[in-house]
Design an enzyme around this catalytic site. Structure first.
Site, PDB file in Angstrom:
ATOM      1  N   ASN A  92       0.946  -1.502  -0.032  1.00  0.00           N
ATOM      2  CA  ASN A  92       0.116   0.422   0.076  1.00  0.00           C
ATOM      3  C   ASN A  92       0.975   1.074   0.360  1.00  0.00           C
ATOM      4  OD1 ASN A  92      -2.112  -1.800   0.321  1.00  0.00           O
ATOM      5  ND2 ASN A  92      -1.970  -1.557   2.391  1.00  0.00           N
ATOM      6  N   ASP A  94      -0.620   4.215   0.968  1.00  0.00           N
ATOM      7  CA  ASP A  94      -1.180   4.879   1.732  1.00  0.00           C
ATOM      8  C   ASP A  94      -0.142   4.806   3.045  1.00  0.00           C
ATOM      9  OD1 ASP A  94      -3.587   2.537   2.571  1.00  0.00           O
ATOM     10  OD2 ASP A  94      -2.073   2.936   4.304  1.00  0.00           O
ATOM     11  N   HIS A 109       6.142  -1.241  -2.465  1.00  0.00           N
ATOM     12  CA  HIS A 109       5.264   0.222  -3.614  1.00  0.00           C
ATOM     13  C   HIS A 109       5.607   1.469  -3.768  1.00  0.00           C
ATOM     14  CE1 HIS A 109       2.113  -4.080  -5.332  1.00  0.00           C
ATOM     15  NE2 HIS A 109       4.396  -3.444  -5.462  1.00  0.00           N
ATOM     16  N   CYS A 117      12.082  13.589  -7.502  1.00  0.00           N
ATOM     17  CA  CYS A 117      12.463  14.533  -8.505  1.00  0.00           C
ATOM     18  C   CYS A 117      13.415  13.907  -9.174  1.00  0.00           C
ATOM     19  CB  CYS A 117      13.542  15.892  -7.602  1.00  0.00           C
ATOM     20  SG  CYS A 117      13.892  17.198  -9.230  1.00  0.00           S
ATOM     21  N   LEU A 203     -10.529 -10.751   3.296  1.00  0.00           N
ATOM     22  CA  LEU A 203     -12.256 -10.871   3.122  1.00  0.00           C
ATOM     23  C   LEU A 203     -12.212 -12.417   2.873  1.00  0.00           C
ATOM     24  CD1 LEU A 203     -14.725  -9.954   4.228  1.00  0.00           C
ATOM     25  CD2 LEU A 203     -14.644  -8.464   1.074  1.00  0.00           C
TER      26      LEU A 203
HETATM   27  N1  APR Z   1     -10.465  -7.127   4.569  1.00  0.00           N
HETATM   28  C1  APR Z   1      -9.756  -7.653   4.581  1.00  0.00           C
HETATM   29  N2  APR Z   1      -9.512  -8.011   2.822  1.00  0.00           N
HETATM   30  C2  APR Z   1     -10.649  -7.137   1.902  1.00  0.00           C
HETATM   31  C3  APR Z   1     -11.148  -6.355   2.303  1.00  0.00           C
HETATM   32  C4  APR Z   1     -11.505  -6.107   4.130  1.00  0.00           C
HETATM   33  N3  APR Z   1     -12.265  -5.502   4.416  1.00  0.00           N
HETATM   34  N4  APR Z   1     -11.958  -5.530   1.716  1.00  0.00           N
HETATM   35  C5  APR Z   1     -11.101  -6.897   0.691  1.00  0.00           C
HETATM   36  N5  APR Z   1     -10.749  -7.362   0.754  1.00  0.00           N
HETATM   37  C6  APR Z   1      -9.168  -7.913   0.315  1.00  0.00           C
HETATM   38  C7  APR Z   1     -10.321  -8.772  -0.838  1.00  0.00           C
HETATM   39  O1  APR Z   1     -10.910  -9.856  -1.025  1.00  0.00           O
HETATM   40  C8  APR Z   1      -8.805  -8.730  -2.309  1.00  0.00           C
HETATM   41  O2  APR Z   1      -8.406  -9.764  -2.169  1.00  0.00           O
HETATM   42  O3  APR Z   1      -8.349  -7.348  -0.541  1.00  0.00           O
HETATM   43  C9  APR Z   1      -7.615  -7.798  -1.699  1.00  0.00           C
HETATM   44  C10 APR Z   1      -7.444  -6.810  -2.183  1.00  0.00           C
HETATM   45  O4  APR Z   1      -7.135  -6.747  -3.774  1.00  0.00           O
HETATM   46  P1  APR Z   1      -6.272  -5.769  -4.539  1.00  0.00           P
HETATM   47  O5  APR Z   1      -7.312  -4.716  -4.185  1.00  0.00           O
HETATM   48  O6  APR Z   1      -5.996  -6.423  -5.886  1.00  0.00           O
HETATM   49  O7  APR Z   1      -5.334  -5.387  -3.759  1.00  0.00           O
HETATM   50  P2  APR Z   1      -3.591  -5.740  -3.802  1.00  0.00           P
HETATM   51  O8  APR Z   1      -4.174  -7.206  -4.266  1.00  0.00           O
HETATM   52  O9  APR Z   1      -3.015  -4.577  -2.805  1.00  0.00           O
HETATM   53  O10 APR Z   1      -3.006  -4.998  -5.464  1.00  0.00           O
HETATM   54  C11 APR Z   1      -1.687  -5.565  -5.198  1.00  0.00           C
HETATM   55  O11 APR Z   1      -1.854  -3.970  -7.387  1.00  0.00           O
HETATM   56  O12 APR Z   1      -2.727  -1.954  -8.486  1.00  0.00           O
HETATM   57  C12 APR Z   1      -1.385  -2.704  -7.641  1.00  0.00           C
HETATM   58  O13 APR Z   1       0.042  -1.852  -6.226  1.00  0.00           O
HETATM   59  C13 APR Z   1      -0.904  -2.012  -7.118  1.00  0.00           C
HETATM   60  O14 APR Z   1      -0.258  -2.852  -4.344  1.00  0.00           O
HETATM   61  C14 APR Z   1      -1.173  -2.847  -5.367  1.00  0.00           C
HETATM   62  C15 APR Z   1      -1.034  -4.194  -5.760  1.00  0.00           C
END
Ligand code: APR
Length: 234
Positions: A92, A94, A109, A117, A203
């Site tokens: 993340n 954030d 990331h 810069c 989740l």
């Molecule tokens: N609690 C737990 N898990 C959750 C919740 C929740 N409240 N809400 C969503 N999730 C889970 C979803 O089921 C999913 O498996 O979080 C995951 C989010 O997946 P992505 O949206 O693909 O995010 P992420 O895995 O962090 O993406 C990885 O991809 O786009 C790039 O750089 C970006 O760091 C990011 C990377």
């Protein structure tokens, strides 16, 4: 549950979802509204820097309205109270882990609240909007600043350090990530090879759920504090 000495935790967008930060691949996720090729690659920035700056300016403004949730605080508590090493590797961008108190933290990331810069290689804490005209606080020139985030096609940060941590881990937790994006999606295999116990807290089952020795499904604000409680009792 044995007392773990070297815990490595990977987090993804799902840990910040209950703080109101959009995930990427869930329904209505960021990639259902924006195309990666338009806003999250070096080519996109070269082609249309204003569009990329606007995308991150919007996310930076949104970031000012969100707060850490119980899952972020639970991981900070684990680091503070556990009698062993706890390292948090987050995908993340954030700053919610820092705001919750995590210190031993790697932003593989990059960070939304940082600017880089390309003219002087300076990196700066940054909460305001960015544009091509923004003057670099380091070299005093415009046209050099970009968000200090890792775009698709770029190498994530601190990969050597992360690899060494995974090779030495005895517990690997993967929290709130869909297991879609490498190299992070491959961390569980490295941890298993090192003999670590591997747990997915998400989740729902991720793409890589079958690689984990244990999977715990539910909202992060429920499953993460409960799991931290169990680890701290060992
Ligand atoms: N609690 C737990 N898990 C959750 C919740 C929740 N409240 N809400 C969503 N999730 C889970 C979803 O089921 C999913 O498996 O979080 C995951 C989010 O997946 P992505 O949206 O693909 O995010 P992420 O895995 O962090 O993406 C990885 O991809 O786009 C790039 O750089 C970006 O760091 C990011 C990377």
């Amino acid at each position: 549950m044995p007392p773990y000495q070297r815990i490595v935790i990977l987090t993804g967008a799902g840990i910040s979802a209950e703080s109101g930060v959009a995930t990427f691949r869930d329904k209505d996720g960021i990639w259902s509204k924006y195309s990666i090729e338009d806003v999250a690659t070096p080519e996109a920035f070269r082609r249309d820097p204003k569009r990329v700056h606007d995308f991150y300016n919007m996310r930076r403004r949104d970031h000012a309205t969100v707060k850490p949730n119980a899952a972020h605080y639970a991981l900070a508590r684990l680091e503070a109270e556990h009698n062993g090493e706890v390292t948090l590797v987050t995908q993340n961008i954030d700053a919610l882990h820092e705001q919750a108190g995590s210190k031993n933290l790697i932003h593989m990331h990059g960070e939304l609240l940082k600017a880089w810069c390309l003219l002087c290689d300076g990196r700066f804490a940054w909460e305001a909007d960015l544009s091509l005209e923004t003057i670099c606080p380091g070299c005093g020139r415009p046209h050099g600043l970009r968000p200090d985030v890792v775009w698709f096609g770029e190498m994530p940060y601190e990969m050597d350090r992360i690899g060494a941590l995974l090779e030495a881990a005895d517990l690997f937790l993967s929290i709130g990530t869909s297991g879609n994006v490498y190299p992070a999606a491959g961390f569980v295999a490295l941890a298993r090879r090192a003999g670590a116990h591997t747990v997915e807290l998400n989740l729902e089952p991720s793409e890589g759920a079958s690689y984990f020795a244990d999977t715990i499904h539910g909202p992060a604000t429920q499953v993460v504090p409960a799991y931290v409680e169990r680890v701290l009792k060992t």
